[in-house]
Design an enzyme around this catalytic site. Structure first.
Site, mmCIF file in Angstrom:
data_model
loop_
_atom_site.group_PDB
_atom_site.id
_atom_site.type_symbol
_atom_site.label_atom_id
_atom_site.label_comp_id
_atom_site.label_asym_id
_atom_site.label_seq_id
_atom_site.Cartn_x
_atom_site.Cartn_y
_atom_site.Cartn_z
ATOM 1 N N GLU A 201 4.087 -4.202 12.380
ATOM 2 C CA GLU A 201 3.157 -3.088 12.101
ATOM 3 C C GLU A 201 1.968 -3.717 11.395
ATOM 4 O O GLU A 201 2.060 -4.048 10.211
ATOM 5 C CB GLU A 201 3.827 -2.046 11.202
ATOM 6 C CG GLU A 201 5.005 -1.343 11.829
ATOM 7 C CD GLU A 201 4.605 -0.399 12.945
ATOM 8 O OE1 GLU A 201 3.419 -0.020 13.008
ATOM 9 O OE2 GLU A 201 5.461 -0.050 13.755
ATOM 10 N N ASN B 153 0.806 -1.227 0.000
ATOM 11 C CA ASN B 153 0.000 0.000 0.000
ATOM 12 C C ASN B 153 0.841 1.279 0.000
ATOM 13 O O ASN B 153 0.436 2.292 -0.571
ATOM 14 C CB ASN B 153 -1.042 -0.018 1.117
ATOM 15 C CG ASN B 153 -0.464 -0.137 2.483
ATOM 16 O OD1 ASN B 153 0.688 -0.544 2.635
ATOM 17 N ND2 ASN B 153 -1.222 0.207 3.490
ATOM 18 N N GLU C 205 -11.408 -3.941 9.022
ATOM 19 C CA GLU C 205 -10.708 -3.010 8.140
ATOM 20 C C GLU C 205 -11.280 -3.146 6.717
ATOM 21 O O GLU C 205 -11.171 -4.213 6.115
ATOM 22 C CB GLU C 205 -9.237 -3.445 8.143
ATOM 23 C CG GLU C 205 -8.248 -2.376 7.958
ATOM 24 C CD GLU C 205 -6.816 -2.936 7.966
ATOM 25 O OE1 GLU C 205 -6.610 -4.157 8.076
ATOM 26 O OE2 GLU C 205 -5.915 -2.102 7.852
ATOM 27 N N LYS D 125 11.978 -8.499 1.543
ATOM 28 C CA LYS D 125 11.009 -9.189 0.680
ATOM 29 C C LYS D 125 9.829 -8.244 0.471
ATOM 30 O O LYS D 125 9.045 -7.994 1.383
ATOM 31 C CB LYS D 125 10.506 -10.485 1.334
ATOM 32 C CG LYS D 125 9.711 -11.336 0.348
ATOM 33 C CD LYS D 125 8.487 -12.000 0.957
ATOM 34 C CE LYS D 125 7.162 -11.394 0.725
ATOM 35 N NZ LYS D 125 6.695 -11.043 -0.599
ATOM 36 N N CYS E 268 -3.142 1.891 6.493
ATOM 37 C CA CYS E 268 -3.383 1.248 7.793
ATOM 38 C C CYS E 268 -3.904 2.258 8.814
ATOM 39 O O CYS E 268 -4.533 1.883 9.789
ATOM 40 C CB CYS E 268 -2.102 0.606 8.293
ATOM 41 S SG CYS E 268 -0.739 1.759 8.290
HETATM 42 P P1 NAP Z 1 -0.278 -9.054 3.933
HETATM 43 O O1 NAP Z 1 -1.077 -9.951 3.098
HETATM 44 O O2 NAP Z 1 -0.099 -9.384 5.366
HETATM 45 O O3 NAP Z 1 1.135 -8.910 3.188
HETATM 46 C C1 NAP Z 1 2.168 -8.114 3.686
HETATM 47 C C2 NAP Z 1 3.495 -8.731 3.325
HETATM 48 O O4 NAP Z 1 3.610 -9.993 3.980
HETATM 49 C C3 NAP Z 1 3.662 -9.008 1.829
HETATM 50 O O5 NAP Z 1 5.017 -8.823 1.467
HETATM 51 C C4 NAP Z 1 3.286 -10.475 1.738
HETATM 52 O O6 NAP Z 1 3.837 -11.129 0.624
HETATM 53 C C5 NAP Z 1 3.888 -10.992 3.020
HETATM 54 N N1 NAP Z 1 3.350 -12.270 3.483
HETATM 55 C C6 NAP Z 1 2.152 -12.840 3.201
HETATM 56 N N2 NAP Z 1 2.061 -14.051 3.802
HETATM 57 C C7 NAP Z 1 3.224 -14.250 4.460
HETATM 58 C C8 NAP Z 1 3.749 -15.311 5.253
HETATM 59 N N3 NAP Z 1 3.045 -16.424 5.497
HETATM 60 N N4 NAP Z 1 4.978 -15.170 5.775
HETATM 61 C C9 NAP Z 1 5.709 -14.068 5.534
HETATM 62 N N5 NAP Z 1 5.279 -13.027 4.791
HETATM 63 C C10 NAP Z 1 4.046 -13.119 4.269
HETATM 64 O O7 NAP Z 1 -0.850 -7.575 3.942
HETATM 65 P P2 NAP Z 1 -1.244 -6.678 2.709
HETATM 66 O O8 NAP Z 1 -2.575 -7.111 2.220
HETATM 67 O O9 NAP Z 1 -0.122 -6.610 1.748
HETATM 68 O O10 NAP Z 1 -1.326 -5.227 3.400
HETATM 69 C C11 NAP Z 1 -2.491 -4.776 3.981
HETATM 70 C C12 NAP Z 1 -2.435 -4.919 5.485
HETATM 71 O O11 NAP Z 1 -1.253 -4.313 5.991
HETATM 72 C C13 NAP Z 1 -3.574 -4.208 6.151
HETATM 73 O O12 NAP Z 1 -4.059 -4.981 7.215
HETATM 74 C C14 NAP Z 1 -2.933 -2.941 6.675
HETATM 75 O O13 NAP Z 1 -3.588 -2.334 7.752
HETATM 76 C C15 NAP Z 1 -1.582 -3.425 7.045
HETATM 77 N N6 NAP Z 1 -0.640 -2.316 7.107
HETATM 78 C C16 NAP Z 1 -0.146 -1.935 8.322
HETATM 79 C C17 NAP Z 1 0.706 -0.860 8.411
HETATM 80 C C18 NAP Z 1 1.272 -0.433 9.729
HETATM 81 O O14 NAP Z 1 2.222 0.351 9.727
HETATM 82 N N7 NAP Z 1 0.767 -0.900 10.852
HETATM 83 C C19 NAP Z 1 1.074 -0.161 7.264
HETATM 84 C C20 NAP Z 1 0.545 -0.571 6.038
HETATM 85 C C21 NAP Z 1 -0.303 -1.661 5.979
HETATM 86 P P3 NAP Z 1 2.991 -11.355 -0.727
HETATM 87 O O15 NAP Z 1 2.634 -9.999 -1.208
HETATM 88 O O16 NAP Z 1 3.950 -12.069 -1.603
HETATM 89 O O17 NAP Z 1 1.791 -12.167 -0.360
#
Ligand code: NAP
Length: 476
Positions: free
Chosen positions: A246, A148, A377, A171, A280
């Protein structure tokens, strides 16, 4: 079509396969990026381990001057990188330009803060002893970033880790991996030694497992969903790997009767609709006090209807597409659920255009507290609004969520601002401020929004170990 190579141990490598990158504004594949297996990631971690002694031995001032050069390299290619962000993520170009500027600022800020990894000297409790507390780099860091804010959230991890003396293997998210390659290009231009910063794209569960199970990887810094964060917590048990997490957010906005109306409307609007609501810290639940409700909602409805939707590269656009069809469908399902439960549709509500993953900016009024968009969310341009009676009800409603990342308050009362800020369960509170995040202040979540803090002094500390050195026999 060019295939983006990965930056591994100071070289651009073809990897062991490719993945496609889609433009969410058109649904078309516009780039391909190499991917690696778990086995190649293991080699990258070993190379990072080899780079560690040299990198940590440099002075913080020396590392800082290299990090400033990374920031300069990002600035030099700012326009090209901004266009890449918009193509892979969809956000309006103006927001992408802002993202590059903030990423460069993270590098400049940590280039300085690295010099302040201070320890301390503690007076002894026993004669003849002296106690020194020193800070040292954690070691090799595995960084996992989301799509994002694909550049800024990678920079938020890499800059402090590198400043602290830790090599980083990043990664990036599979939906938006190109910015990470741009960051690697900036690192190469800046002249950082081989192995100090590497980018390894690939299958998330495989690469994540290697980071968790390989003892070389001393720390994982992750931004993403709470669901994946919980998997990392479970996996970290193997090597007791340190984690910074995060995770998800569900930020409330409290608009009090004494709010400055124009500021409250523009602040609420901006904190919801930037990045198509896929932030987020996006305002996901808007609670408005009864006295101001009518006027606030009228002004907000007018402002939402004026938002311009379109391809982020197309010029005057306020809201771009969602990242994927799945993201669009989740947002549409949340809208339908709210309407089924009796909410009123004040603006938007439908898919926009015939291609890409656009949604009309949507405003829902009098939304019941148990609607999905009030409890989960949405991660889309959907703004649910409801009313509250008094300060204590507002605070209680805001704190109902299992998340605790950010919260917003609009009030002109100084006393109320402090009271409410202290009572809200969130790591960042914006009072009359829709954009509270900044390089020099800590950012992170309470409750299921995560562990630890990024940015600020705390962001550096996340990559430092604290060691106590006790010296005896000093007094002879
Ligand atoms: P996500 O599905 O959790 O993916 C985030 C990262 O984790 C991607 O690089 C993803 O790789 C990787 N990932 C997925 N499964 C994994 C596993 N089993 N082991 C290790 N890594 C893994 O989240 P998203 O959909 O990209 O992002 C949206 C979420 O992030 C929302 O919930 C948002 O609130 C949160 N967010 C939080 C913050 C904060 O600062 N707190 C900031 C931004 C976003 P792939 O893409 O290859 O699947």
């Amino acid at each position: 079509m060019n295939i983006g190579k990965l930056y591994l141990n100071g070289k651009w490598e073809s990897g062991e396969g490719v993945m496609s990158v889609e433009n969410p504004a058109t649904g078309e594949i516009f780039a391909r990026v190499c991917i690696v297996s778990r086995r190649r990631l293991r080699v990258a971690l070993e190379d990072a381990q080899k780079a560690l002694p040299g990198w940590r031995a440099r002075t913080a001032a020396d590392r800082g001057s290299l990090l400033r050069r990374v920031a300069d390299a990002l600035d030099t290619r700012a326009e090209a990188i901004a266009r890449i962000i918009t193509r892979e993520n969809g956000k309006p170009l103006a927001e992408s330009r802002g993202e590059v500027a903030v990423a460069a600022d993270h590098f400049r800020w940590f280039a300085e803060e690295g010099r302040r990894a201070y320890g301390r000297i503690v007076p002894p409790q026993v004669a003849g002893k002296r106690h020194f507390i020193i800070k040292q780099p954690v070691g090799v860091v595995g960084a996992i970033s989301p799509w994002n804010f694909p550049l800024v959230l990678a920079a938020r991890k890499a800059a402090p880790a590198l400043a602290a003396g830790c090599p980083v293997v990043l990664k990036p998210a599979s939906a938006a991996p190109l910015c990470a390659l741009e960051l690697a290009r900036a690192v190469e231009t800046a002249g950082l030694p081989a192995g100090v910063f590497q980018v390894a794209a690939g299958k998330a569960d495989e690469l994540g497992a290697e980071m968790l199970e390989n003892a070389i990887c001393r720390k994982i810094t992750f931004t993403g969903s709470t669901e994946v964060g919980k998997k990392l917590i479970a996996g970290a048990a193997t090597n007791v790997t340190k984690l910074s997490l995060e995770l998800g957010g569900h930020a409330p906005v409290l608009v009090f009767d004494d709010a400055a109306p124009a500021l409250a409307v523009t602040g609420t609007l901006w904190s919801k609709f930037r990045n198509s609501g896929q932030s987020c810290i996006a305002a996901n639940r808007v609670y408005v006090q009864r006295g101001i409700y009518g006027g606030f909602v009228r002004a907000l409805t007018g402002a939402v209807k004026k938002l311009r939707v379109g391809d982020g590269l197309a010029g005057a656009v306020d809201v771009g597409p969602l990242i994927s069809e799945a993201g669009l469908n989740t947002a549409l399902a949340h809208i339908q659920d709210a309407l089924n439960r009796g909410a009123k549709l004040a603006a938007g509500g439908r898919r926009w255009g015939k291609r890409g993953w656009f949604l009309e900016p949507t405003l829902l009024l009098d939304v019941p507290h148990d609607a999905l968009c009030m409890t989960q969310e949405t991660f889309g341009p959907v703004m649910p609004v409801c009313r509250f009676a008094d300060e204590s009800e507002g605070i209680a409603r805001a704190n109902t969520s299992e998340y605790g990342l950010a919260a917003y308050v609009f009030t002109t009362s100084l006393n109320r601002a402090w009271r409410v800020a202290e009572a809200l369960e969130a790591g960042t509170i914006g009072i009359n401020d829709a954009v509270p995040s900044t390089s020099n202040c800590p950012f992170g979540g309470l409750k299921q929004s995560g562990w630890g803090r990024e940015l600020g002094r705390e962001g550096l500390d996340a990559f430092l170990e604290t060691k106590h050195v006790s010296l005896g026999g000093v007094d002879g």
